[in-house]
Write an enzyme that holds these catalytic residues in place. Structure first.
Site, PDB file in Angstrom:
ATOM      1  N   LYS A 230       3.920 -17.866 -15.877  1.00  0.00           N
ATOM      2  CA  LYS A 230       4.035 -18.902 -16.901  1.00  0.00           C
ATOM      3  C   LYS A 230       5.497 -19.089 -17.305  1.00  0.00           C
ATOM      4  CE  LYS A 230      -0.418 -18.142 -19.227  1.00  0.00           C
ATOM      5  NZ  LYS A 230      -0.970 -19.502 -19.024  1.00  0.00           N
TER       6      LYS A 230
ATOM      7  N   ARG B 113     -11.352 -17.078 -15.525  1.00  0.00           N
ATOM      8  CA  ARG B 113     -12.622 -17.394 -14.851  1.00  0.00           C
ATOM      9  C   ARG B 113     -12.975 -16.333 -13.820  1.00  0.00           C
ATOM     10  NH1 ARG B 113     -10.094 -22.994 -12.965  1.00  0.00           N
ATOM     11  NH2 ARG B 113      -9.024 -22.627 -14.929  1.00  0.00           N
TER      12      ARG B 113
END
Ligand code: BES
Ligand code: ZN
Ligand code: ZN
Length: 494
Positions: A274, A348
């Site tokens: 990120k 996920r």
């Protein structure tokens, strides 16, 4: 080195009670009295302020009166409650929170709140207590100054009626459960590693007589949890799958509710790293897991008639030398293969294996909560939780629970056609779905692992953290969706 007390040992406690005396007789450092828009307040010599426009009754407007006439309390705080026709228990929760924050900043310790006639039912009593406990919370455990301020006690003043003592307790249990969640979420990544979440879960479980089991790496390997382990392998911190179980004395039916919460203690993005700007906030990437622990703490005390088990996959997403790479293919516990296109879509992956494990443990209904996507923040901003469901009945149950608890949620689409976006040339599924509809494709990915079990997914990326301090809530973790989960369990009917 002195050991830091665990999150649980660091909770601020506020005594909460109910009194049925006339409010004039209540002894307190401050008595909160609601003032509504368009209704002239003439008591306590406040008429003049009202006529001058200084006092309007607008929501979160506070006017402090010293030595008010005709009451035993040392101060009266006139608390704006807005338009009477818009006032409900959710508004009362915020007004109580705002009033407590206003008063505690002035070092007021013993607070009372007079409920208006007609608004003294159990829902209102619980909401007032919750609001006060939530407002009293400050994420300041690492500040060393001695100017920390918190109120000691909060009394709701309302006429005696059946069920109100229980409403006080419910409010107290829910307020404290949310603050437990908030204090976990606020812990930084260096202090709250996956094993520290385990410690907090174990401590909570033993305090409230819940069963707690923790799966470690070897067990997860044996179960084939390749998706979860793939995320964990980039960090020196070992992962854990926390399982906390509540069982009712006499089950009301065959339901077994599974609560699955994303527990990424820090999300750097992994190899798909990120940007630095704002990355510090990624300590809240375990807010879903923390909400499940808060909900279990409340469920243990309020004892719904159904079995509830929480599953919290905990990992740290780091770009270490053993980290998984974009293009890696992992096999999930369900048997499906996944191409990891982006290592930052890690939530996920860990939830996939936790959902499969929850199903194999016999859960008949599932709810997961996760700070899953930036896309849900684009879609709904910070106001609504994104709700996705593979079953209309389950969706309606969760929406109804959320509505009663004043936690805003919005149903999003989850049609099978979206599965197209998750096609991989080399595996059963890709872990990302391209540029558009990111919150939906993330939910579609999870749906593959919920399979035919009625399931709701709550994307709380936009709502679990409050960027700007609110009059009724400190900046930082919100505690969403603890109340909804508890209400869902409490109101369950087969
Ligand atoms: N934890 C983030 C999602 C997130 C973003 C939470 C902003 C809170 C605020 C999640 O693991 C993530 O990085 N998701 C990616 C998915 C993308 C790579 C498909 C995202 O949303 O950018
Ligand atoms: Zn991520
Ligand atoms: Zn994440």
């Amino acid at each position: 080195m002195r050991a830091t007390p665990s999150v649980r040992d660091n909770q601020v406690v506020m005594q909460t009670t109910i009194e049925s005396k006339p409010f004039e007789q209540i002894e307190a450092d401050a008595l909160i009295v609601l003032v509504f828009e368009g209704k002239r307040e003439g008591r306590f010599r406040a008429g003049e302020l009202f006529d001058a426009g200084e006092l309007t009754g607008k929501v979160q407007e506070f006017t402090l009166l010293h030595h008010p006439e005709g009451v035993a309390a040392a101060r009266v705080l006139l608390a704006g409650a807005g338009k009477p026709e818009k006032f409900d228990s959710a508004e009362l929760r915020r007004v109580a929170g705002g009033a407590v924050r206003y008063l505690k900043a002035k070092s007021v310790k013993r607070i009372a709140l007079a409920l208006d006639p007609g608004q003294t039912g159990a829902e209102y009593v619980s909401a007032a207590i919750e609001g006060a406990i939530l407002g009293n919370y400050e994420p300041d455990r690492y500040k060393t100054g001695d100017d920390k301020k918190a109120a000691d006690s909060f009394v709701v003043v309302a006429p005696v009626a059946p069920g109100l003592e229980a409403a006080v307790r419910r409010g107290q249990v829910l307020g404290e459960a949310q603050n437990f969640t908030r204090s976990l979420v606020n812990e930084p990544g260096n202090r709250l590693t996956p094993l520290k979440v385990v410690e907090a879960a174990r401590q909570m479980a033993s305090e409230f007589h819940l069963e707690c089991e923790v799966l470690e790496t070897a067990q997860m390997e044996a179960l084939g949890m390749g998706a979860l382990l793939g995320v964990a392998q980039g960090s020196a911190e070992p992962p854990a799958l926390i399982v906390v179980r509540y069982r009712p004395e006499t089950p009301g039916g065959a339901t077994h509710l599974g609560l699955v919460g994303k527990g990424v203690t820090f999300d750097t993005g992994g190899i798909s790293i990120k940007p630095a700007d704002g990355m510090e906030k990624m300590k809240y990437d375990m807010a879903g897991g923390a909400a499940m622990l808060g909900a279990m703490q409340a469920i243990a005390q309020l004892r719904p008639p159904i079995a509830v088990t929480a599953f919290i996959p905990c990992v740290e997403n780091m770009p270490g030398s053993r980290a998984q790479r974009p293009g890696d293919i992992v096999t999930a516990m369900s048997g499906k293969s996944i191409e990891v296109i982006n290592t930052d879509a890690e939530g996920r992956l860990i939830l996939a294996d936790a959902l499969t494990y929850a199903r194999r443990q016999g859960c008949t209904h599932l709810v997961d909560a996760a700070t899953l996507t930036g896309a849900i923040v684009v879609a709904l901003a910070h106001l609504n939780v994104g709700l996705f469901a593979n079953d209309d009945g389950m969706r309606d149950r969760v929406l109804a629970a959320a509505k009663s608890e004043g936690e805003r949620m919005w149903a999003m689409p989850l049609e099978d056609d979206y599965k197209e976006y998750l096609k991989s040339a080399f595996a059963d599924l890709a872990n990302v779905g391209g540029r558009w509809g990111g919150a939906i494709t993330a939910a579609i990915f999870l749906k593959e692992f919920a399979e035919d079990t009625p399931w709701v997914h709550l994307d709380i990326a936009g709502t679990a953290w409050i960027d700007e301090v609110k009059p009724y809530l400190a900046k930082g973790p919100s505690g969403v969706p603890v109340r909804t989960l508890v209400r869902l369990a409490m109101d369950w009917k087969d």
